[in-house]
Each structure stands twice: as structure tokens, then as C-alpha cells.
Design an enzyme around this catalytic site. Sequence first.
Site, PDB file in Angstrom:
ATOM      1  CB  SER A 255      -0.937  -0.069   1.195  1.00  0.00           C
ATOM      2  OG  SER A 255      -2.072   0.679   0.931  1.00  0.00           O
ATOM      3  CE  LYS A 259      -0.014   5.206  -1.966  1.00  0.00           C
ATOM      4  NZ  LYS A 259      -0.999   4.540  -2.753  1.00  0.00           N
ATOM      5  CD1 TRP A 346      -7.932   3.269  -1.785  1.00  0.00           C
ATOM      6  CD2 TRP A 346      -9.582   4.408  -2.781  1.00  0.00           C
ATOM      7  NE1 TRP A 346      -7.802   4.586  -1.428  1.00  0.00           N
ATOM      8  CE2 TRP A 346      -8.808   5.313  -2.030  1.00  0.00           C
ATOM      9  CE3 TRP A 346     -10.676   4.903  -3.496  1.00  0.00           C
ATOM     10  CZ2 TRP A 346      -9.078   6.677  -1.967  1.00  0.00           C
ATOM     11  CZ3 TRP A 346     -10.952   6.264  -3.431  1.00  0.00           C
ATOM     12  CH2 TRP A 346     -10.156   7.130  -2.685  1.00  0.00           C
ATOM     13  CG  HIS A 396      -5.695  -2.465   0.684  1.00  0.00           C
ATOM     14  ND1 HIS A 396      -4.953  -2.140  -0.425  1.00  0.00           N
ATOM     15  CD2 HIS A 396      -5.203  -1.717   1.699  1.00  0.00           C
ATOM     16  CE1 HIS A 396      -4.055  -1.232  -0.085  1.00  0.00           C
ATOM     17  NE2 HIS A 396      -4.175  -0.962   1.192  1.00  0.00           N
TER      18      HIS A 396
HETATM   19  C1  GCU Z   1      -5.359   4.802   1.787  1.00  0.00           C
HETATM   20  C2  GCU Z   1      -4.777   5.549   0.617  1.00  0.00           C
HETATM   21  C3  GCU Z   1      -3.971   4.638  -0.308  1.00  0.00           C
HETATM   22  C4  GCU Z   1      -2.969   3.835   0.485  1.00  0.00           C
HETATM   23  C5  GCU Z   1      -3.659   3.134   1.621  1.00  0.00           C
HETATM   24  C6  GCU Z   1      -2.725   2.392   2.572  1.00  0.00           C
HETATM   25  O1  GCU Z   1      -6.360   3.938   1.326  1.00  0.00           O
HETATM   26  O2  GCU Z   1      -5.826   6.201  -0.057  1.00  0.00           O
HETATM   27  O3  GCU Z   1      -3.309   5.400  -1.278  1.00  0.00           O
HETATM   28  O4  GCU Z   1      -2.287   2.950  -0.343  1.00  0.00           O
HETATM   29  O5  GCU Z   1      -4.355   4.075   2.421  1.00  0.00           O
HETATM   30  O6  GCU Z   1      -1.572   2.738   2.707  1.00  0.00           O
HETATM   31  O7  GCU Z   1      -3.226   1.460   3.227  1.00  0.00           O
END
Ligand code: GCU
Length: 416
Positions: A255, A259, A346, A396
Site C-alpha cells: 500500500s 509506493k 480503490w 487490500h
Molecule cells: C489509503 C490511501 C492509499 C494507500 C492506503 C494504505 O487507502 O488512499 O493510497 O495505499 O491508504 O496505505 O493502506
Amino acid sequence: MLTVITLYSTAQNEFEPNYDESKVPVFDLPNPLVTFNGKEVKTINDWENERRPELLEFFIQNVYGEVPDHLAITSFKIIEQGENALGGKAKRKQIELSFTKNGEELSYNILLYLPIDVEKAPIFLGYNFYGNHTVADDPNIIISDAWARNNESFGITNNQLTEQSRGIRTNRWAIEKMIDSGFGLATIYYGEIDPDKNDMTDGIHSLFYSKGQEKPKSNEWGSIAAWSWGLSRAMDYFEKDADIDASKVIVFGHSRLGKTSLWAGATDQRFAAVISNNSGCGGAALSKRKFGETIWRINNSFPHWFCDNFKKYNNNEEQLPVDQHELLALIAPRPLYVASAEDDKWADPRGEFLSAYYATPVYELYGKSGISNSEMPVVNNPTQSSIAYHIRTGEHDVTDYDWEQYIKWAKEYVLK
Ligand code: GCU
């Protein structure tokens, strides 16, 4: 411009996330093998000396932000170690890295598990969300006193991590599977490098400020670049640790931390391979699809993650001269794994897949294979080569299924 993906152009409410494939806009995807000036990239030399540097520079100045200065580890110490971890299979080490600059100091801990029977172990390196003590049910893991997001079910109130959450995230870290396959694990609590809140006065950023400065300049690092910097400094340490094979460090993240692992892999070529687990917007997913989370949305919810310059592209993806497949291409020719989850709309699973597909020509320039079929594989059916991809059932998350694929792939593409 490389291609136009997709279907129908339909006006869309920029504030409501789109989950309808038929409403993904028509867009031009920049070609990683054509320079900003329109010159075709035909050789590895063109890529490495011209195209790769200009892409990297664009992402630095306009997306993740520049690290303002150089800062090496000031000192490190092994603060705890045990030979008999995980029922005798592994050795555990906890190392504190310290940094001093402009009269300020920051320290963070690396937790290491290394297979007892491997002399110089390849390792997975990844941040955790709630403290090193959450990744294993091991009473010896030191609890961080860094700021943490409150979470009642993890017993976190007053932004302090507690004993109550020891071992609570073992499900996300298949440590025994790694150890049994000859890999070690290094993990760090990301909040020790920069607390994940929209306050740039704290964390590693503050060591780099001039007097009175409270936030980075508009082209300078947000939190993702700060976390990624922390991974590179961990790599500096691994190069000094005789128990680790520093040429086989696989950087992993889920997540927001996926990134981060992608950015670490792009900026630091010492990482042997990169894994992005459900990294979504600003990670593996193509921004121009505007499916699920968008640039506007992420910059509003998390204004501290990217550099301020990135905000120019809020609801303005068309003007972006790059897309995230070019972030993936910066990792070439090193092995790269992109993983999605079926119910994680998402994060735009299809956008993550297409990004891996459109990064493939850069891998091919090196004679490596990536994703050659533009059809997404069905769920739970990984496709693995120098670029690997899977979409699994479920949400997720990071699961044993994900780790089983990563380990299998790493044995084939990183160890051989
Ligand atoms: C939120 C955010 C995402 C990210 C996520 C996470 O949902 O919008 O961009 O990847 O958190 O880090 O769990």
C-alpha cells in the site's frame, strides 16, 4: 505517445471515485522509450544515459520530491541479538541507526531475522505499519516509542505503541516461510523515520531544515521519499553486515509502503528486486485512468506524501508527461513484482497490471521478459518473469498467498 487505452470518454464527477471501467477516460500514455523531446530510445545506452535520467528527474522534481542533502549514518549499534529465534531456526538482531545533522538527531531500529544455516542471507526488506513488535510473537522485540496512529483494536491510544499489539500482524509477515526458504527478513517501523501525519516539522525532514524552516520546498521530499530514504540508509548498513548478502536485498512494501518500495527501487539501484503489494495510486497504478483513488484525492487526503509540485496535477492528469509505468521502468532490468487484490478496487488492479505491461518494453531492451500479454490474468494465476504480476482473491492486505508467490519468484529471478 504510445497508445490510447480504453473505451468511452464520459464526463466524470472529479470528486466521486470511478469504479466503472466504461467511464475510464481515453488517454495518451507516454512512451517510456521516447524522450520528452521526441527522440526514440533504441539502445540500453540511450536509456541509461538519456531517457532514464530525465524520467527519474521528473519524478524527483514533480512527484516524490528531492532529498535536500546528503546524510550518512552517523553511528549504528546492535542493541539486541538472539541465536535462538523462531524455535531455533533463525537468529534475531536489532540494530539502531542514528543520524545527526544541524544539531538534531534521529534514530530508528532495524529488526532482522536471518536463517541460522545460511552464511550470507538474501533478505526481504520492508516497512511495517504498527511497530516491529507486531510482525512476530516474540517477546524480545523492542517496542518503538515513536508516534503511531491511534488504533483501538491494536491498543494504541495517545499515539503510543504498546505491548497489547505484540504479534498482531504476524499474518502479514510469513517469516517462517522466508526462513525455511533461505531468506531473511529486515523490517522497520516507518513512523520512526517520519510520522505519517501532515506535519513536516518532525521526523527526518527536520534534520535538513535551515533556521526557522518548517516544511520542505515545493520540489522537496514528502513522506514517501523520506521513508524511501530510510530504506536506502538501511541498505548502507546491510553493506557492512557480514551476515547479509547486500547484493540480494529485495525491497517490499504494501500500500503506501508499496509506493515507498517502488520509489526506493527506482532511486537506489543497489536494491536487487522490488515488490509492490497493492500499492495503487502514486504506486504501480496508472494515474491517467482515474480509477478508484485519483491524484486529487490522494493529495487531499495525504498532503504530506508527495512533494507540493505534484498538486499541479490534481484533476489535471492529462498534463502529466509521465505515468506510473515509467516509475516501474526505472527499476529495469531488476526483477519487479506487482501484486493486486480483487476486492481492492480503490488501488485499481487493472491500472496496476497495465502499468507492468507498459513497463515491459524497457525490460525487453535488456533482453528480459516482462508482461507480454495485455489481457489481465485471472485471479490466483500468477504470471512470473523479470516482471511478475498476480491478482489474488480478497481484500487490500498482505497474505500467505502473496508471500508464497514472492518467495517462489525470488528464488527463480533473484537467487539464480
Ligand atoms: C489509503 C490511501 C492509499 C494507500 C492506503 C494504505 O487507502 O488512499 O493510497 O495505499 O491508504 O496505505 O493502506
